[in-house]
Design a protein around this motif. Structure first.
Motif, mmCIF file in Angstrom:
data_model
loop_
_atom_site.group_PDB
_atom_site.id
_atom_site.type_symbol
_atom_site.label_atom_id
_atom_site.label_comp_id
_atom_site.label_asym_id
_atom_site.label_seq_id
_atom_site.Cartn_x
_atom_site.Cartn_y
_atom_site.Cartn_z
ATOM 1 N N ARG A 52 41.374 35.348 41.031
ATOM 2 C CA ARG A 52 40.888 36.323 40.067
ATOM 3 C C ARG A 52 39.413 36.087 39.801
ATOM 4 N NH1 ARG A 52 43.091 37.418 34.995
ATOM 5 N NH2 ARG A 52 45.048 37.648 36.070
ATOM 6 N N LEU A 53 38.768 37.100 39.323
ATOM 7 C CA LEU A 53 37.359 36.983 38.979
ATOM 8 C C LEU A 53 37.215 36.334 37.602
ATOM 9 C CD1 LEU A 53 34.312 37.702 39.264
ATOM 10 C CD2 LEU A 53 34.871 39.888 38.193
ATOM 11 N N PHE A 97 45.041 36.435 45.857
ATOM 12 C CA PHE A 97 43.611 36.118 45.908
ATOM 13 C C PHE A 97 43.171 35.628 44.539
ATOM 14 C CE2 PHE A 97 41.984 39.737 43.483
ATOM 15 C CZ PHE A 97 43.041 40.618 43.553
ATOM 16 N N HIS A 122 39.015 45.857 32.809
ATOM 17 C CA HIS A 122 37.779 45.091 32.720
ATOM 18 C C HIS A 122 37.222 44.836 34.125
ATOM 19 C CE1 HIS A 122 40.337 41.718 33.750
ATOM 20 N NE2 HIS A 122 41.003 41.784 32.598
ATOM 21 N N PRO A 159 48.116 48.189 37.345
ATOM 22 C CA PRO A 159 47.833 47.700 35.992
ATOM 23 C C PRO A 159 49.007 47.906 35.035
ATOM 24 C CG PRO A 159 46.867 49.858 36.281
ATOM 25 C CD PRO A 159 47.439 49.467 37.617
ATOM 26 N N GLU A 160 49.094 47.019 34.063
ATOM 27 C CA GLU A 160 50.014 47.272 32.960
ATOM 28 C C GLU A 160 49.210 48.040 31.914
ATOM 29 O OE1 GLU A 160 51.768 43.819 31.065
ATOM 30 O OE2 GLU A 160 52.832 45.104 29.644
ATOM 31 N N LYS A 167 43.011 40.433 28.671
ATOM 32 C CA LYS A 167 43.196 41.594 27.804
ATOM 33 C C LYS A 167 43.561 41.176 26.391
ATOM 34 C CE LYS A 167 45.702 43.883 30.939
ATOM 35 N NZ LYS A 167 46.517 44.875 31.632
ATOM 36 N N LEU A 184 48.793 43.082 47.056
ATOM 37 C CA LEU A 184 47.737 42.113 46.745
ATOM 38 C C LEU A 184 47.756 41.788 45.260
ATOM 39 C CD1 LEU A 184 44.913 43.841 48.856
ATOM 40 C CD2 LEU A 184 46.687 42.242 49.607
#
Ligand code: ATP
Ligand code: MG
Length: 562
Positions: free
Chosen positions: A264-265, A262, A45, A38-39, A274, A232
Motif C-alpha cells: 500500500r502507499l 502489492f 484518498h 472500495p468499501e 479512512k 489485486l
C-alpha cells in the motif's frame, strides 16, 4: 521481478510481469479483467488512487477490462454519499469502468454458496459467543480449539442457517463458519466466520437481510462472478490468500481468479486510513472530507491538484512487494510540474503595500501586455492595467535591507514586471506604529516593457497590481496538516497536527482578469505559487487556495536576482 524479454519495452513491475506470464500461458482465458473494490465507508484518498491507477491501468495496457465494485457488506458504516463520491472521484481521475457492481447484488447468490458449503460438510453454524470464538482461536504459536458445535449434522446446520436468515435469532446468537482447520498455522484458516447476524439497515438492500457475509467470504466469489482474472489487493491480504483460494476451490463459481498483493502507499506527513480521516472530519480538525489539506481525492481536487499529476505520481512510485514510505514532496513535485506547463501566470499581491509613482500622470491608465504562460506559447497574452498607484508585496520592500536583499529599498531601482523601472524615493509611515504605509517612487518612462535603452540592469523584478483596478481576494495558504514525518509514530497522531496548516489572508489584491474566475480554475501567482479558485468564492470576491508553492521558498527568493 522487473524482468522482460529483451527488446519488448521497459521492465514490467512484478504484477504486470505476472499478468504477461499468465497471458502467455493462456491462463484465465487469455484475457485480463481487474476490479477496483472500495468499501463505501468513506471518501477515497491518494492510496486508493494508487490502486485505481494500477487496476484500471493494467486493464488498459493489456486490452482488458476493469470493474468498479462496491464491497458493501458492512451496512453499519456504509452510505450512498460515499458511493456517489467514489464514482465521481474515479471518473475525475480519468477512468471509466467496464461494469459497475455491488457485492450486495450478490447476497442471494452468496447465500446459496454458503448453503453449498454446508451441504458439503464444509461449513457449520456455531452458537458460541463472539468472545468464546475469539478465546478459542489460539495464537500464532498455539493451535485453536474446536467449537463444541463443529460437528453438527448437515441438516441441523441447514435448518439453523435458514432460520438465521429468517430472523429467528438475536444478533450474535449464531454465526456461520467454514470448517477448515483449527490447527492451521494460518489463523485465517481456523474456521473463519462467513456470516453474522446483524440487524442493520443496508443502504441498498434495506431491511431485506439480517445476516451479512463477511468480507473474506464475499470477495472471492464476487471476483469469480465478474470473471475477474487478477484480483489485486494490498499486502495485508496476503495471509488471507489461502482462504481466498480455498473458497474459489470449494465453491461452484464460474471462474478462477487469482489474488496478487502489492504494497500500500504510505506518504510522509500524511495519515491515510479512512478511520483516521473520518476522525479528523468528525473532531473538526479539518473543515470536511474536501478540506484542501486532506489526502482525499476531493480534498486534493479542491486544493488544485490535477488528475494528470496524481496519475503521474502513481506511475512514478510504481508497485512493489515491500511496504515503504513515499516522500510527499514527490507528489507535490508532480503537481508543480503539471501546473508549470498548464497554469496561466497572473499577478496577485498577498500582503499589499501601497506604492505611488509621483511622476506618473494622475488619472492615467495604460495597459501592459503580459504573456500568459512562458511554457505554453498557445496560451497567448493579456492586458493588465497599470496606473499611478499600485500595490506591491510588503515583503518586497525593506527600509533598511541586509546585504543579500536585492529588492526594493530607499534609493534603489527595480523592475515592475512587464512595465517600468521604478526607484524608491521615500516612505510614509504610520506615526504611531512606525510601520511603512506607503512608498513614494519615480518611474523611468524609457523603460516601458521592462528594459532600459541604456542597458542598465536591476537586480529584481516585482509583481504588482494597479490599486484602482485590483480585486480584493481571500487567499488560503495551506501547509502540511502534520508536522511529523510519520504522524502518530510516537503516540497519538493528533499530537502531530500542524497548528499552522492554514493561514487565511483576507485582503489580498489580485489583477482584474480574475474577477470572474470560476471555482476550480488554476493559476500561478507569479513569484508566489500555484493557486486554485475555491468554491467559497462569490461574485467580485474570489477565494484562492494555495495548491503548492514554487520551488523557491521565500527565503531563497530574497536572495534571487530575477
Ligand atoms: P483504509 O485502510 O484507508 O481504510 P481500505 O483498505 O479499508 O482503506 P477499501 O475501500 O477497502 O479501503 O480499499 C479499496 C481498495 O483500495 C482496496 O483494494 C485496497 O487494498 C486499496 N487501498 C486502500 N488503501 C490503499 C493504499 N494506501 N495504497 C494502495 N491501495 C490502497
Ligand atoms: Mg478495506
Amino acid at each position: 521481478m522487473d524482468s522482460t524479454p529483451a527488446g519488448t519495452g521497459p521492465a514490467l513491475d512484478f504484477i504486470r510481469a505476472r499478468i504477461a506470464e499468465d497471458l502467455a500461458a493462456g491462463r484465465g482465458g487469455s484475457r485480463v479483467a481487474t476490479r477496483f473494490p472500495p468499501e463505501p465507508n468513506g471518501y477515497l484518498h491518494i492510496g486508493h488512487a494508487k490502486s485505481i491507477c494500477l487496476n484500471f491501468g493494467v486493464a488498459q495496457e493489456f486490452g482488458g477490462t476493469c470493474n468498479l465494485r462496491f464491497d458493501d457488506t458492512n451496512p453499519t458504516k456504509e452510505d450512498v454519499e460515499y458511493v456517489e463520491s467514489i464514482e465521481e472521484d474515479v471518473r475525475w481521475l480519468g477512468f471509466e469502468w467496464a461494469g459497475l457492481h455491488f457485492a450486495s447484488d450478490y447476497f442471494e447468490q452468496l447465500y446459496d454458496y454458503a448453503v453449498h458449503l454446508i451441504r458439503r460438510g464444509l461449513a457449520y453454524v456455531d452458537s458460541q459467543s463472539a468472545e468464546q470464538i475469539r478465546q478459542r482461536r489460539g495464537t500464532l504459536t498455539e493451535p485453536g480449539t474446536e467449537s463444541p458445535f463443529r460437528n453438527r449434522g448437515i441438516e441441523e446446520n441447514l435448518d439453523l442457517f435458514s432460520r438465521m436468515r429468517a430472523g429467528e435469532f438475536e444478533d450474535g446468537a449464531h454465526v456461520l463458519r467454514a470448517k477448515i482447520d483449527m490447527a492451521s498455522p494460518n489463523i485465517n484458516m481456523r474456521d473463519p466466520v462467513l456470516y453474522r447476524i446483524r440487524r442493520a439497515h443496508h443502504h441498498r438492500t434495506g431491511d431485506a437481510w439480517c445476516i451479512y457475509p463477511m468480507y473474506d467470504f464475499a470477495h472471492p466469489p464476487s471476483d469469480a462472478l465478474e470473471q475477474i482474472t487478477h484480483s489485486l489487493c494490498t499486502l495485508e491480504f496476503e495471509d488471507h490468500r489461502p482462504l481466498y483460494d480455498w473458497l474459489i476451490e470449494h465453491l461452484p463459481v464460474p471462474a478462477r481468479p487469482r489474488q496478487i498483493e502489492f504494497a500500500r502507499l504510505n506518504l510522509t506527513y500524511t495519515v491515510m486510513s479512512k478511520r483516521r480521516l473520518l476522525e479528523l472530519v468528525q473532531e473538526g480538525h479539518v473543515s470536511g472530507w474536501d478540506d484542501p489539506r486532506m489526502p482525499t481525492i476531493v480534498g486534493m481536487r479542491r486544493r488544485g491538484y490535477t488528475p494528470d499529476a496524481i496519475r503521474t505520481f502513481c506511475e512514478r512510485i510504481g508497485v512493489a512487494k515491500r511496504e515503504n514510505i513515499v516522500d510527499v514532496a514527490l507528489l507535490e513535485h508532480a503537481v508543480r510540474e503539471d501546473l508549470n506547463l498548464h497554469a496561466p501566470r497572473v499577478m496577485g499581491v498577498l500582503r499589499p503595500l501601497r506604492l505611488v509613482i509621483e511622476n506618473y500622470p494622475e488619472g492615467q491608465t495604460e495597459e501592459v501586455s503580459v504573456v500568459n504562460n512562458p511554457e505554453d506559447p498557445s496560451a497567448g497574452s493579456r492586458k493588465v492595467p497599470f496606473s499611478r498607484v499600485l500595490y506591491i508585496e510588503r515583503d518586497d520592500f525593506m527600509e533598511d535591507p541586509p546585504k543579500k536583499f536585492f529588492r526594493l529599498a530607499p534609493g534603489r531601482e527595480v523592475r515592475l514586471r512587464c512595465a517600468y523601472f521604478i526607484t524608491c524615493t521615500g516612505v510614509t509611515k504610520d506615526p504611531a506604529s512606525g510601520e511603512v504605509t506607503e512608498l513614494r517612487c519615480t518611474y523611468d518612462p524609457a523603460t516601458r516593457g521592462g528594459d532600459a535603452p541604456d542597458g542598465r540592469k536591476v537586480k529584481a523584478t516585482l509583481h504588482w497590481v494597479s490599486a484602482a483596478h485590483a480585486i480584493a481576494a481571500e487567499v488560503r495558504l495551506y501547509d502540511r496538516l502534520f508536522n511529523a514525518e510519520q504522524p502518530g509514530a510516537s503516540g497519538d497522531y493528533r499530537a502531530d497536527l500542524n497548528p499552522n496548516s492554514l493561514e487565511v489572508i483576507r485582503e489580498a489584491k489580485v489583477e482584474p482578469s480574475l474577477a470572474a474566475a470560476a471555482p476550480g480554475v488554476r493559476v500561478q501567482f507569479e513569484r508566489i505559487g500555484y493557486f486554485s479558485v475555491d468554491r467559497d468564492s462569490v461574485a467580485g470576491r474570489p477565494v484562492f487556495n494555495r495548491t503548492v508553492t514554487l520551488k523557491d521558498s521565500w527565503a531563497k527568493i530574497a536572495g534571487r536576482a530575477d
